[in-house]
Design an enzyme around this catalytic site. Structure first.
Site, mmCIF file in Angstrom:
data_model
loop_
_atom_site.group_PDB
_atom_site.id
_atom_site.type_symbol
_atom_site.label_atom_id
_atom_site.label_comp_id
_atom_site.label_asym_id
_atom_site.label_seq_id
_atom_site.Cartn_x
_atom_site.Cartn_y
_atom_site.Cartn_z
ATOM 1 N N THR B 153 0.859 -1.201 0.000
ATOM 2 C CA THR B 153 0.000 0.000 0.000
ATOM 3 C C THR B 153 0.891 1.247 0.000
ATOM 4 O O THR B 153 1.314 1.680 -1.068
ATOM 5 C CB THR B 153 -0.951 -0.002 1.221
ATOM 6 O OG1 THR B 153 -0.202 -0.196 2.416
ATOM 7 C CG2 THR B 153 -1.988 -1.105 1.088
ATOM 8 N N LYS B 179 4.334 -7.021 3.313
ATOM 9 C CA LYS B 179 4.080 -5.582 3.205
ATOM 10 C C LYS B 179 3.864 -5.032 4.615
ATOM 11 O O LYS B 179 3.420 -5.737 5.527
ATOM 12 C CB LYS B 179 2.884 -5.287 2.312
ATOM 13 C CG LYS B 179 1.528 -5.733 2.781
ATOM 14 C CD LYS B 179 0.795 -4.781 3.690
ATOM 15 C CE LYS B 179 0.711 -3.408 3.111
ATOM 16 N NZ LYS B 179 0.006 -2.508 4.075
ATOM 17 N N THR B 190 -1.481 -3.918 10.139
ATOM 18 C CA THR B 190 -1.538 -3.872 8.664
ATOM 19 C C THR B 190 -0.273 -4.363 8.036
ATOM 20 O O THR B 190 0.333 -3.747 7.163
ATOM 21 C CB THR B 190 -1.935 -2.531 8.065
ATOM 22 O OG1 THR B 190 -3.167 -2.119 8.636
ATOM 23 C CG2 THR B 190 -2.211 -2.654 6.558
ATOM 24 N N GLU B 276 6.120 4.423 7.195
ATOM 25 C CA GLU B 276 5.648 5.584 6.436
ATOM 26 C C GLU B 276 6.484 6.825 6.736
ATOM 27 O O GLU B 276 6.572 7.256 7.877
ATOM 28 C CB GLU B 276 4.167 5.845 6.743
ATOM 29 C CG GLU B 276 3.259 4.861 6.016
ATOM 30 C CD GLU B 276 1.794 5.023 6.370
ATOM 31 O OE1 GLU B 276 0.978 4.449 5.649
ATOM 32 O OE2 GLU B 276 1.483 5.708 7.355
ATOM 33 N N ASN B 398 -0.453 10.512 6.257
ATOM 34 C CA ASN B 398 -1.618 10.137 7.054
ATOM 35 C C ASN B 398 -2.596 11.273 7.311
ATOM 36 O O ASN B 398 -3.672 11.056 7.859
ATOM 37 C CB ASN B 398 -1.161 9.524 8.380
ATOM 38 C CG ASN B 398 -0.524 8.174 8.123
ATOM 39 O OD1 ASN B 398 -1.176 7.270 7.641
ATOM 40 N ND2 ASN B 398 0.773 8.061 8.400
ATOM 41 N N THR B 403 -5.915 6.161 -0.474
ATOM 42 C CA THR B 403 -6.355 4.775 -0.593
ATOM 43 C C THR B 403 -5.158 3.871 -0.369
ATOM 44 O O THR B 403 -4.074 4.212 -0.764
ATOM 45 C CB THR B 403 -6.933 4.507 -2.000
ATOM 46 O OG1 THR B 403 -7.963 5.447 -2.214
ATOM 47 C CG2 THR B 403 -7.491 3.104 -2.094
#
Lengths: 403, 403
Positions: B153, B179, B190, B276, B398, B403
């Site tokens: 993602t 991932k 996640t 991230e 964030n 998506t």
């Protein structure tokens, strides 16, 4: 309850208190950085301190004073936390108390000490000494504003409030100054709050009240989940109102308690709203849990989630991140029983995203103050936590060297 | 252990595995978003899933398959998490398994399901169905790279590794795709990780190994402290190597265990490093505690502190924030016994900031990979947590609709 007119009076609003704030040259910015609060009439004192195992020197010294139960003064500086400074730091904190005691004319063990700023640096004692002398010379009933400004660090403004209530047929006053900002988290991280009152109450009874009240005020805020080495809440009660002594279980005690609680909650909210880089003030109400602790745990899980905090910064009504934070809080929950509302608008119910009007929700998200309600449907307990969003500015403030 | 040559082979490196990744149109970006992994020879399966009370539909379905102990395929999509989607979501996850089962020719209850992406949105079943057909048609021994790219993602790259070891005189292969990125926190938020091997081992014994290994690998990483509704680690062992069955307590089991652990730790590190917006990869070693849990708690307290994370982003050797996070971890500690090192350079000892060469420390802070050592001096246990810094980019990623 808190009038704007009295707010400026802050800690000098109650009878018999004087204050001052001066530039001692400890902050690199050259701003006000040394505060002194003084009551000639001896005050009963109560205090609550950081639970961090690494307690700063001023916390160690002030804990001793609180144990003694009485005080005449608080001396505090910003720009240097005097934390992780070992024996030298402890000696400096004691000297800071002694210097102030000499200036105002009281015993060293009746002076409370506070420091906030960077960790691991020794206090510049020459500057501090000159600053204390200057502050003592400037003590006045108009000095609260300067004192408030002298204890702030990355705060965008100094928090102050004051009020007058009738206790036992007598006018009794309360005043307060506080600083917060980064590192705010339960257990009151890098939070300094000094409350004064001319009520007549013993240190023991006041301590009982304060310890309870902190649990539903300062320990219910979260800016970034960090807890500092220096956080301190102090209350000084000098009895100068002339009111009779407040006794446990009396209506007078209830009134005192309610007023102190309102002050502590008001300051807590302002500290959360002024979190480093904050653009949103979040009130997180969790209800329907089996215990207060459960509700607090769920609310804190939401308040501390960087994904939730960045979503609110982006005005994204991302209830998925909120239900996710509820889910990992470790508290019994049933997704289908849980309801989440943003600004009163249901966004999650029956285990699914709720149907809502896009305009309604975007109006809510665009506000500065946003209420998040989480109803768990598991019991009758509830808790409220105050928090803020996470912005670029937070990263900027904390990603650069600063004093 | 992991050769670059084999890395691309990923989950198809072990004998008997095929994979594919296609564009099903679920990601808004139009990138690869549907992965299929298949073994004709029935595989034993082990799995560890999110502990979040709000578990996504694919987690519910895959848990049932793992309970059955055997599987032929994994079908996974990115772009939609199929979480908080109620009965419809659960039906969709089951249909996803059934569609894949029909294509590859196995029972529905032998197909594991994974989804990652936004919460609260239903899977586009028409796109998914077409995607599964296309993926089945493309299954090949060269398909791991596409499969890996189809499950990412906000990851900046797909994590993959593979290796060959000798177990009981026989060459046995392992491969993996994973991932991670945002929402990473103990309990593997996640995070999707699919591991294949041609070893011959029962699902029960493999489950025992995996459950233990997750505690010292995927549960030791933290990007932002959030834990997702979808995280999943699966291992499929199809026995195609022809090696004898691995039995509990044997040297072969030890070798299998060590290899699986190395793979899980390697992927954990890469996931943390690719958090991230991350610009730094932090390895936090805490030693000298009474228990592993104590050491983990202290390391996680440091790893989750936004103040520590932003300091490393700013290359600020701010040991004060680290000792502060150690202090509020709630684990027995004595400041004077604690030693903190950045990149091997002592920065805190004896309750004080240590004397260090400014050039040395700035060289350490400028590196991408930084090791933080915390020695507590209270016992013999230790733990390592992998984490990353907090940057503007994290807030950007964030704080925007995505998506």
């Amino acid at each position: 309850m808190f009038s704007e007119k009295n707010a400026a009076a802050g800690v000098t609003f109650p009878k018999g208190f004087k204050a001052a704030g001066v530039k001692a040259g400890i902050k690199k910015s050259g701003n006000l950085d040394l505060a002194l609060i003084y009551t000639e009439k001896e005050a009963a004192v109560a205090g609550v301190f950081t639970k961090n195992a690494v307690a700063a020197a001023p916390v160690i010294v002030s804990r001793e004073v609180v144990k003694g139960g009485k005080a005449h003064a608080i001396v505090a500086n910003a720009g240097c936390a005097n934390a992780c400074t070992g024996e030298t730091g402890l000696a400096n904190a004691r000297k800071m108390a002694a210097l102030a005691a000499a200036e105002v004319g009281c015993a060293s063990d009746e002076v409370l000490v506070g420091s906030t700023g960077i960790i691991g640096v020794n206090l510049p004692m020459d500057k501090l000494e000159a600053g204390i002398k200057a502050a003592a010379a400037e003590l006045s009933e108009d000095g609260s504003k300067n004192a408030g400004n002298a204890i702030i660090t990355t705060d965008t403004y100094s928090k102050a409030c004051s009020c007058e209530v009738e206790i036992g047929g007598q006018a009794v006053r309360f005043g307060a100054i506080a600083k917060g900002s980064g590192m705010i988290q339960p257990n009151m991280a890098t939070m300094l709050c000094y409350i004064t009152t001319d009520a007549n109450i013993s240190s023991q009874l006041m301590q009982k009240a304060l310890s309870e009240i902190v649990e539903v005020s300062f320990n219910m805020i979260s800016v970034d989940g960090d807890m500092s080495t220096n956080d301190t809440v102090l209350v000084l009660a000098n009895g100068a109102s002339g009111a009779a002594e407040i006794t446990d279980g009396s209506p007078e005690y209830d009134k005192f308690y309610a007023t102190l609680k309102e002050i502590c909650q008001e300051l807590s909210k302002r500290i959360a709203a002024d979190g480093e880089g904050a653009t949103k003030f979040l009130t997180i109400n969790v209800s329907g849990t089996k215990t207060f602790e459960d509700a607090k745990t769920v609310a804190m899980s939401i308040a501390k989630s960087p994904l939730v905090k960045t979503a609110f910064f982006g005005e994204d009504p991302n209830w998925g991140r909120v239900i996710c934070a509820v889910g990992y809080a470790g508290i019994p929950m049933v997704p289908e029983k849980t309801v989440i509302k943003f600004g009163g608008v249901p966004v999650y119910a029956n285990g699914l995203g709720a149907e809502f009007n896009e305009d309604d929700i975007h109006k809510v998200m665009a506000e500065h103050d946003i209420v998040i309600d989480v109803e768990m449907g598991m019991g009758d307990a509830k808790a409220t936590v105050w928090s803020c969003d996470f912005s670029y500015e937070y990263v900027k403030i904390n990603g650069e060297y600063h004093t």
